[in-house]
Design a protein around this motif. Structure first.
Motif, PDB file in Angstrom:
ATOM      1  N   VAL A   1      21.183  13.895  93.316  1.00  0.00           N
ATOM      2  CA  VAL A   1      22.412  13.831  94.116  1.00  0.00           C
ATOM      3  C   VAL A   1      22.599  15.143  94.856  1.00  0.00           C
ATOM      4  CG1 VAL A   1      23.534  12.209  92.535  1.00  0.00           C
ATOM      5  CG2 VAL A   1      23.837  14.678  92.201  1.00  0.00           C
ATOM      6  N   THR A   2      23.331  15.073  95.981  1.00  0.00           N
ATOM      7  CA  THR A   2      23.691  16.294  96.703  1.00  0.00           C
ATOM      8  C   THR A   2      25.129  16.698  96.399  1.00  0.00           C
ATOM      9  OG1 THR A   2      24.265  14.966  98.639  1.00  0.00           O
ATOM     10  CG2 THR A   2      22.053  15.924  98.579  1.00  0.00           C
ATOM     11  N   ASN A   3      25.959  15.719  96.006  1.00  0.00           N
ATOM     12  CA  ASN A   3      27.340  16.020  95.623  1.00  0.00           C
ATOM     13  C   ASN A   3      27.444  16.093  94.105  1.00  0.00           C
ATOM     14  OD1 ASN A   3      27.908  15.858  98.299  1.00  0.00           O
ATOM     15  ND2 ASN A   3      29.565  14.377  98.115  1.00  0.00           N
ATOM     16  N   VAL A   4      27.992  17.202  93.626  1.00  0.00           N
ATOM     17  CA  VAL A   4      28.208  17.351  92.188  1.00  0.00           C
ATOM     18  C   VAL A   4      29.702  17.201  91.919  1.00  0.00           C
ATOM     19  CG1 VAL A   4      26.178  18.774  91.834  1.00  0.00           C
ATOM     20  CG2 VAL A   4      28.340  19.870  92.419  1.00  0.00           C
ATOM     21  N   VAL A   5      30.037  16.567  90.813  1.00  0.00           N
ATOM     22  CA  VAL A   5      31.417  16.159  90.553  1.00  0.00           C
ATOM     23  C   VAL A   5      32.028  16.990  89.424  1.00  0.00           C
ATOM     24  CG1 VAL A   5      32.942  14.230  90.005  1.00  0.00           C
ATOM     25  CG2 VAL A   5      30.811  13.820  91.265  1.00  0.00           C
ATOM     26  N   ALA A   6      33.193  17.563  89.720  1.00  0.00           N
ATOM     27  CA  ALA A   6      33.950  18.289  88.696  1.00  0.00           C
ATOM     28  C   ALA A   6      34.804  17.276  87.930  1.00  0.00           C
ATOM     29  CB  ALA A   6      34.815  19.360  89.343  1.00  0.00           C
ATOM     30  N   THR A   7      34.133  16.452  87.154  1.00  0.00           N
ATOM     31  CA  THR A   7      34.785  15.327  86.484  1.00  0.00           C
ATOM     32  C   THR A   7      35.998  15.772  85.672  1.00  0.00           C
ATOM     33  OG1 THR A   7      32.637  14.240  86.336  1.00  0.00           O
ATOM     34  CG2 THR A   7      34.411  13.376  84.947  1.00  0.00           C
ATOM     35  N   ASN A   8      35.838  16.850  84.944  1.00  0.00           N
ATOM     36  CA  ASN A   8      36.944  17.342  84.114  1.00  0.00           C
ATOM     37  C   ASN A   8      37.550  18.625  84.668  1.00  0.00           C
ATOM     38  OD1 ASN A   8      36.765  15.272  82.126  1.00  0.00           O
ATOM     39  ND2 ASN A   8      34.905  16.266  81.353  1.00  0.00           N
ATOM     40  N   GLY A   9      37.360  18.824  85.972  1.00  0.00           N
ATOM     41  CA  GLY A   9      37.954  19.989  86.617  1.00  0.00           C
ATOM     42  C   GLY A   9      37.013  21.164  86.763  1.00  0.00           C
ATOM     43  N   SER A  10      35.792  21.061  86.218  1.00  0.00           N
ATOM     44  CA  SER A  10      34.821  22.154  86.318  1.00  0.00           C
ATOM     45  C   SER A  10      33.430  21.558  86.469  1.00  0.00           C
ATOM     46  CB  SER A  10      34.883  23.043  85.075  1.00  0.00           C
ATOM     47  OG  SER A  10      33.950  24.096  85.166  1.00  0.00           O
ATOM     48  N   VAL A  11      32.588  22.207  87.281  1.00  0.00           N
ATOM     49  CA  VAL A  11      31.221  21.752  87.456  1.00  0.00           C
ATOM     50  C   VAL A  11      30.302  22.972  87.520  1.00  0.00           C
ATOM     51  CG1 VAL A  11      31.397  21.681  89.979  1.00  0.00           C
ATOM     52  CG2 VAL A  11      29.660  20.298  88.816  1.00  0.00           C
ATOM     53  N   VAL A  12      29.120  22.861  86.887  1.00  0.00           N
ATOM     54  CA  VAL A  12      28.144  23.953  86.845  1.00  0.00           C
ATOM     55  C   VAL A  12      26.839  23.461  87.450  1.00  0.00           C
ATOM     56  CG1 VAL A  12      26.927  25.625  85.413  1.00  0.00           C
ATOM     57  CG2 VAL A  12      29.182  24.796  84.716  1.00  0.00           C
ATOM     58  N   VAL A  13      26.254  24.266  88.341  1.00  0.00           N
ATOM     59  CA  VAL A  13      24.918  23.973  88.875  1.00  0.00           C
ATOM     60  C   VAL A  13      23.991  25.097  88.424  1.00  0.00           C
ATOM     61  CG1 VAL A  13      25.638  22.554  90.811  1.00  0.00           C
ATOM     62  CG2 VAL A  13      25.594  25.021  91.086  1.00  0.00           C
ATOM     63  N   LYS A  14      22.851  24.741  87.810  1.00  0.00           N
ATOM     64  CA  LYS A  14      21.947  25.713  87.194  1.00  0.00           C
ATOM     65  C   LYS A  14      20.563  25.673  87.844  1.00  0.00           C
ATOM     66  CE  LYS A  14      24.114  25.539  82.603  1.00  0.00           C
ATOM     67  NZ  LYS A  14      23.851  25.365  81.156  1.00  0.00           N
ATOM     68  N   GLY A  15      19.774  26.703  87.508  1.00  0.00           N
ATOM     69  CA  GLY A  15      18.392  26.760  87.977  1.00  0.00           C
ATOM     70  C   GLY A  15      18.256  27.279  89.389  1.00  0.00           C
ATOM     71  N   LEU A  16      19.194  28.112  89.837  1.00  0.00           N
ATOM     72  CA  LEU A  16      19.204  28.587  91.219  1.00  0.00           C
ATOM     73  C   LEU A  16      18.464  29.907  91.369  1.00  0.00           C
ATOM     74  CD1 LEU A  16      22.946  27.865  92.106  1.00  0.00           C
ATOM     75  CD2 LEU A  16      20.953  26.355  92.378  1.00  0.00           C
ATOM     76  N   ASP A  17      17.897  30.103  92.562  1.00  0.00           N
ATOM     77  CA  ASP A  17      17.204  31.332  92.914  1.00  0.00           C
ATOM     78  C   ASP A  17      18.199  32.349  93.465  1.00  0.00           C
ATOM     79  OD1 ASP A  17      15.202  33.135  93.370  1.00  0.00           O
ATOM     80  OD2 ASP A  17      14.007  31.820  94.651  1.00  0.00           O
ATOM     81  N   GLU A  18      17.723  33.563  93.708  1.00  0.00           N
ATOM     82  CA  GLU A  18      18.560  34.542  94.379  1.00  0.00           C
ATOM     83  C   GLU A  18      18.879  34.069  95.793  1.00  0.00           C
ATOM     84  OE1 GLU A  18      17.693  38.981  92.813  1.00  0.00           O
ATOM     85  OE2 GLU A  18      15.988  38.021  93.789  1.00  0.00           O
ATOM     86  N   GLY A  19      20.039  34.431  96.324  1.00  0.00           N
ATOM     87  CA  GLY A  19      20.391  34.060  97.684  1.00  0.00           C
ATOM     88  C   GLY A  19      21.884  33.848  97.838  1.00  0.00           C
ATOM     89  N   THR A  20      22.283  33.595  99.089  1.00  0.00           N
ATOM     90  CA  THR A  20      23.678  33.320  99.394  1.00  0.00           C
ATOM     91  C   THR A  20      23.866  31.829  99.609  1.00  0.00           C
ATOM     92  OG1 THR A  20      23.980  35.500 100.399  1.00  0.00           O
ATOM     93  CG2 THR A  20      25.569  33.785 100.997  1.00  0.00           C
ATOM     94  N   TYR A  21      24.777  31.230  98.857  1.00  0.00           N
ATOM     95  CA  TYR A  21      24.958  29.786  98.841  1.00  0.00           C
ATOM     96  C   TYR A  21      26.256  29.393  99.551  1.00  0.00           C
ATOM     97  CZ  TYR A  21      21.113  29.591  95.532  1.00  0.00           C
ATOM     98  OH  TYR A  21      19.878  29.697  94.946  1.00  0.00           O
ATOM     99  N   ASN A  22      26.149  28.313 100.335  1.00  0.00           N
ATOM    100  CA  ASN A  22      27.311  27.764 101.029  1.00  0.00           C
ATOM    101  C   ASN A  22      27.827  26.573 100.225  1.00  0.00           C
ATOM    102  OD1 ASN A  22      27.887  25.524 103.643  1.00  0.00           O
ATOM    103  ND2 ASN A  22      29.181  27.300 103.298  1.00  0.00           N
ATOM    104  N   ILE A  23      29.066  26.684  99.731  1.00  0.00           N
ATOM    105  CA  ILE A  23      29.664  25.624  98.922  1.00  0.00           C
ATOM    106  C   ILE A  23      30.711  24.896  99.766  1.00  0.00           C
ATOM    107  CG2 ILE A  23      30.940  25.092  96.813  1.00  0.00           C
ATOM    108  CD1 ILE A  23      29.867  27.731  95.671  1.00  0.00           C
ATOM    109  N   VAL A  24      30.634  23.588  99.812  1.00  0.00           N
ATOM    110  CA  VAL A  24      31.578  22.773 100.585  1.00  0.00           C
ATOM    111  C   VAL A  24      32.259  21.780  99.653  1.00  0.00           C
ATOM    112  CG1 VAL A  24      31.846  21.078 102.435  1.00  0.00           C
ATOM    113  CG2 VAL A  24      30.237  23.003 102.703  1.00  0.00           C
TER     114      VAL A  24
END
Length: 446
Positions: A350-373
């Motif tokens: 999926v490209t959309n991650v859901v904060a089902t209980n009000g919080s969401v964590v995305v793991k396994g990321l590299d160094e860099g600047t991320y754009n969150i929408v």
């Protein structure tokens, strides 16, 4: 008769001379077989360049017929005991620091010889470019057939005590920050061991242990030669492997002549990052006393969704992009996602991650600047902009961001004033207009 007497006298003289010469020869021969001074030969060194040093610890005081401890060694030798006790390891520390050696030799053929040694006790140290040896010590005397002390020749077999193993990233990056699914090249470096003469079970193994990784490939070199798997060595696990993999050098390759002793052993290991957070890779051998480990990490972003009073809001959806490309994720558990990899052909991405209980964590990321929408806000709340987030090694490896939403404007409920006020106002305007119209006409008719 006189001639006969003269003849026997000559024969007798010759016999006496011959007897004296034989006695002298025997004496010389006996002296020749008995060394005037002692000698120590050190064998079993590797064929690498090795520095061997010898230190006198105890000497023989012939005038007083007693042993005498060298000044630098006092306190580490006890002459009151039988046999005499010597703390060789403690002496090695003192001798190395003080540089008190009697003689030093640099050899590359596996053997070092020290001769013209007086009767006494001697400490020997040996250090190669990559090999450190156990401390060695011996006495340069023995007893002859008359039970008298005489100089002697001794041979010592050197035994390596500290084969080092070194594990590094192939590109020498000591702080390796990667993303999930990346393949990392490692290098294990150690020294091929030497074996004492008569050693029957000659074994040499190197083990690579991954944590949060999967080993995908192993190549082995000794010196400049690339070894053949299956003949020169075997692996105890099939690749790929998430478990420790051991390189077992074949007995035929090790041989019995220390052919490879002292050569540099290089094991190139490729491992894929399969875990999130910290990962590590550790190397050990059956010859080195200490393991060598390298570590790295992947990053993460935690998004907490709240209202202006910091109350948790459930159900918001977010996308995360790097360099203009939205990333794909696989849900691990509710509210927890990991970066999708090439091995996720069978998993839902999926490209959309859901904060089902009000919080969401995305793991396994590299160094860099991320754009969150924020792609979708919780019901009754507006979508808001989220600041870009930068991940880097160290304290910024795991980032937490708070996204605060605002309630939408309230709509009127049933029974409220609604549009009535506008209707009344309109009607009032119309009545006023009619009044003025008829009033103006009456004035016109007069």
């Amino acid at each position: 008769m006189k001639k006969m007497k003269k003849f026997f006298a000559v024969i007798l003289s010759l016999a006496m001379v011959l007897g004296m010469s034989m006695t002298a020869f025997a004496t010389e021969a006996g002296t020749a077989t008995q060394a005037a001074t002692g000698k120590i030969t050190v064998e079993g060194l590797t064929k690498e360049k090795t520095t061997v040093k010898i230190y006198k610890v105890v000497s023989w005081d012939e005038a007083n017929s007693e042993w005498k401890v060298e000044n630098w060694a006092k306190g580490k030798v006890d002459l009151t005991k039988d046999p005499v006790t010597i703390n060789w390891n403690a002496l090695k520390e003192i001798a190395t620091d003080a540089n008190l050696y009697q003689a030093a030799k640099e050899v590359s053929n596996g053997t070092a010889e020290f001769d013209n040694l007086e009767i006494g006790a001697y400490l020997i140290t040996a250090n190669g470019d990559t090999t450190v040896y156990n401390v060695m010590g011996d006495f340069t005397y023995d007893y002859d057939s008359d039970n008298l002390m005489v100089p002697a020749q001794k041979t010592i077999s050197a035994k390596a005590s500290d084969y080092q193993v070194v594990k590094t990233f192939k590109n020498d990056d000591s702080d390796k920050f990667v993303k999930l699914g990346d393949s990392i090249p490692f290098v294990i470096t150690t020294t091929f061991p030497s074996y004492e003469d008569g050693t029957k079970n000659r074994t040499f193994t190197i083990t690579d242990t991954p944590t949060g990784m999967t080993i995908t490939n192993i190549e082995v070199k000794v010196g400049e030669d690339t070894l053949s798997a299956g003949s020169d060595y075997t692996l105890d696990k099939c690749l790929p492997s998430t478990e420790a993999v051991t390189v077992n050098f074949a007995a035929d390759y090790i041989g019995t002549e220390n052919t490879h002793a002292g050569k540099t052993v290089t094991v190139n290991v490729t491992a894929k990052v399969t875990g999130t957070g910290k990962y590590s890779n550790e190397a050990t051998t059956n010859k080195a006393s200490d393991p060598s480990k390298v570590e790295g990490e992947t990053g993460s972003i935690t998004i907490n969704k709240v209202d202006k009073k910091d109350n948790v809001l459930k159900g918001a959806e977010f996308s995360v992009a790097l360099d203009g490309t939205k990333l794909e994720f696989v849900e691990v558990e509710t509210g927890v996602y990991r970066l999708a990899t090439a091995d996720d052909a069978e998993n839902t991405k999926v490209t959309n991650v859901v904060a089902t209980n009000g919080s969401v964590v995305v793991k396994g990321l590299d160094e860099g600047t991320y754009n969150i929408v924020e792609e979708k806000a919780p019901k009754g709340y507006s979508v808001v902009d989220v600041p870009n987030q930068t991940i880097s090694a160290g304290q910024n490896a795991n980032i937490t961001v708070k996204v605060t939403d605002t309630k939408l404007s309230a709509l009127p409920h049933t029974g409220g004033i609604g549009t009535t006020i506008f209707t009344i106002a309109g009607c009032a305007i119309m009545v006023a207009a009619a009044f003025f119209f008829f009033t103006s006409r009456k004035k016109a008719n007069k």
